[in-house]
Design a protein around this motif. Structure first.
Motif, short mmCIF file in Angstrom:
data_model
loop_
_atom_site.label_atom_id
_atom_site.label_comp_id
_atom_site.label_asym_id
_atom_site.label_seq_id
_atom_site.Cartn_x
_atom_site.Cartn_y
_atom_site.Cartn_z
N TRP A 208 42.01 38.92 2.99
CA TRP A 208 41.53 39.87 1.97
C TRP A 208 42.15 41.24 2.26
O TRP A 208 42.27 41.64 3.41
CB TRP A 208 40.02 40.01 2.02
N SER B 196 43.88 35.76 -5.82
CA SER B 196 42.92 36.00 -6.89
C SER B 196 42.28 37.37 -6.67
O SER B 196 42.15 37.83 -5.53
CB SER B 196 41.85 34.91 -6.93
N ASP C 32 34.06 42.86 -8.51
CA ASP C 32 32.62 43.08 -8.45
C ASP C 32 32.23 43.35 -7.00
O ASP C 32 32.55 42.57 -6.10
CB ASP C 32 31.87 41.86 -8.99
N ARG D 148 31.92 36.52 -1.37
CA ARG D 148 33.10 35.67 -1.17
C ARG D 148 33.69 35.85 0.22
O ARG D 148 34.13 34.88 0.85
CB ARG D 148 34.15 35.95 -2.25
N ASP E 58 29.93 40.57 -5.43
CA ASP E 58 30.63 39.29 -5.34
C ASP E 58 31.73 39.32 -4.27
O ASP E 58 32.01 38.30 -3.63
CB ASP E 58 31.23 38.91 -6.69
N THR E 59 32.36 40.48 -4.08
CA THR E 59 33.37 40.59 -3.04
C THR E 59 32.77 40.28 -1.68
O THR E 59 33.32 39.51 -0.88
CB THR E 59 34.00 41.99 -3.03
N GLU F 180 39.16 40.27 -7.10
CA GLU F 180 37.70 40.39 -7.17
C GLU F 180 37.35 41.86 -7.32
O GLU F 180 37.66 42.67 -6.44
CB GLU F 180 37.05 39.81 -5.91
#
Length: 485
Positions: A232, A117, A121, A128, A124-125, A119
């Protein structure tokens, strides 16, 4: 000895130096780079020779390259399983060759069973990634080009401290040189130490300790892995979105990033990149996950195929360059490229122009403003050729610097990671990219690109041809510097 004899001897010596430089420099370089170096030595010999001695070597020391080969062999010796290919029957014809190319160059296989998925922002990254770190039970591996303690990153480092307090092994790598180029170096190291993280600098420049290589060979990778099950990677650095530089703060600049979160067997391939870099910096080879992994057939249909592609001066080949050019050459319908620093080599530029000329819809997203003057002007020198070929160029409006690094091919292939589409990322930086096959993932990336388009203005050829002559000259001169690599 007469003045005339001295002059003749000086001319002869200069000619011999230039000839020797031509033979030595051209042996392992592209012609454009070799010519640039030879001209620099010919016209400014003392400065040219000194600069070449400082930054002329394009590979890491032999020890580091041997370590890379050691890990490659260990990866290739792992027991293969059905998980290596998830949807081979659905691949476009070019993907099988691309996957084999990547495996030959970087040793890591394409694997099925991937959930991914995006990301985009900034806040927000971080939230998360922190949430994932808070689930760690065995290991957290963190590797970023830039790592700075500030108000944005403090919660991330606090999450590392909580993980360490639970008994989790926390290992952190960040680039040595970048630590001196950004503020709070001492506070950052102290915070990592207090968090219980084992931190090491990547590619340190410590000549008195025998740690030296070409100064601008840098580790530009960005990745996090948690317990080998969540990962990530992408464009983000661990720093505030202003990058904390006075000029950026004065101009109100903010960086726009894109990261991808992955789960499944591909995470252990991403972790293998960290293990390689950890080995290079510490001489400690962490165990590679060599277990046989299988993906239940019932779940496999909904999952993606993905391949981690490491590249850089520890390899003998420009892995990402070969992958990028191959995919561009094999595009059928559409190519969308996002690169904050777009200074392509000849093969990449030719592949893009050729794709547009054969009717492929090609678009390029770049920032309208630049944070690095020389690179920004070098980048602009490529626009006219692209526009004349039919490439649509979208300039992301200021004060945002579009720092995302990804491209999509047709409807089902995407590449996202740390690599810019520039000569530095192709040859001088250690990078990591993720090749993904799957319509759902590319659709998600297309929505990101749609948002970029809405926040950009399109550059037209007529406008570009009207730019001032002084700007054209500066663009062309800066383009010449890009070949000195």
């Amino acid at each position: 000895m007469s003045g005339e004899s001295i002059t003749l001897l000086a001319i002869a010596a200069h000619a011999l130096v230039v000839l020797a430089a031509a033979v030595y420099i051209s042996a392992r370089r592209m012609p454009s780079a070799a010519i640039a170096w030879i001209l620099a030595i010919a016209f400014v010999p003392l400065l040219g020779i000194a600069w070449f001695l400082l930054v002329g070597a394009g590979r890491l020391p032999r020890r580091r390259r041997d370590q890379q080969r050691d890990v490659n062999r260990a990866v290739l010796e792992r027991a293969p399983g059905e998980w290596e290919v998830g949807h081979g029957e659905e691949w476009p014809e070019a993907l099988a060759s691309a996957a084999r190319l990547n495996r030959e160059l970087g040793a890591l296989p394409i694997v099925g069973g991937t959930r991914a998925s995006l990301e985009g922002d900034y806040a927000d990254t971080f939230r998360r990634m922190i949430a994932d770190i808070d689930t760690a039970t065995s290991s957290v591996h963190v590797e970023f080009f830039i790592l700075v303690l500030d108000d944005t990153t403090r919660p991330f480092i606090e999450a590392l401290a909580r993980a360490h307090a639970r008994g989790v092994a926390v290992r952190v790598l960040s680039d040595h040189l970048s630590g001196f180029l950004y503020p709070h170096r001492g506070a950052t190291r102290a915070a990592l130490r207090d968090a219980g993280a084992e931190w090491h600098a990547m590619l340190p420049l410590r000549p008195f300790r025998g740690q030296w290589q070409r100064a601008d060979l840098r580790n530009h990778r960005k990745l996090v892995t948690v317990d080998g099950r969540v990962g990530w990677t992408g464009s983000l650095n661990l720093i505030d979105s202003s990058y904390l530089k006075r000029g950026n703060l004065r101009r109100g600049l903010r960086w726009k990033e894109l990261m991808v979160r992955v789960e499944g067997p591909v995470v252990r391939e991403l972790d293998a990149v960290f293990i390689t870099d950890w080995y290079g910096e510490t001489d400690e080879l962490l165990p590679l996950d060599a277990s046989v992994v299988s993906v239940p057939k019932a779940a496999a249909a909904e999952l993606l195929d993905a391949q981690v592609v490491p590249s850089g001066p520890s390899f003998e080949n420009d892995n990402n360059l070969k992958l990028f050019v191959y995919l561009l050459q094999n595009a059928r319908d559409r190519v969308s490229i996002t690169s904050p620093y777009f200074v392509p080599d000849e093969s990449t530029q030719l592949a893009i122009v050729t794709a547009a000329s054969r009717g492929i819809a090609v678009e390029l997203f770049v920032s309208e403003i630049g944070d690095q003057v020389m690179v920004h002007h070098a980048q602009r020198s490529y626009y006219e050729t692209l526009l004349r070929a039919g490439v649509r160029i979208h300039l992301y409006r200021p004060p945002t610097v579009l720092h995302s690094k990804h491209f999509s091919i047709d409807d089902d292939i995407a590449v996202i990671g740390s690599s810019n589409m520039d000569i530095r990322s192709f040859s001088l930086n250690m990078e990591v990219s993720l090749l993904v096959h799957g319509r759902a993932f590319v659709d998600e990336l297309r929505r990101v690109e749609d948002a970029y388009r809405a926040a950009s203005r399109e550059l037209l050829l007529e406008e570009w041809l009207r730019r001032p002559a002084r700007t054209r000259v500066l663009d062309s001169l800066m383009r010449l510097t890009s070949a000195l690599q």
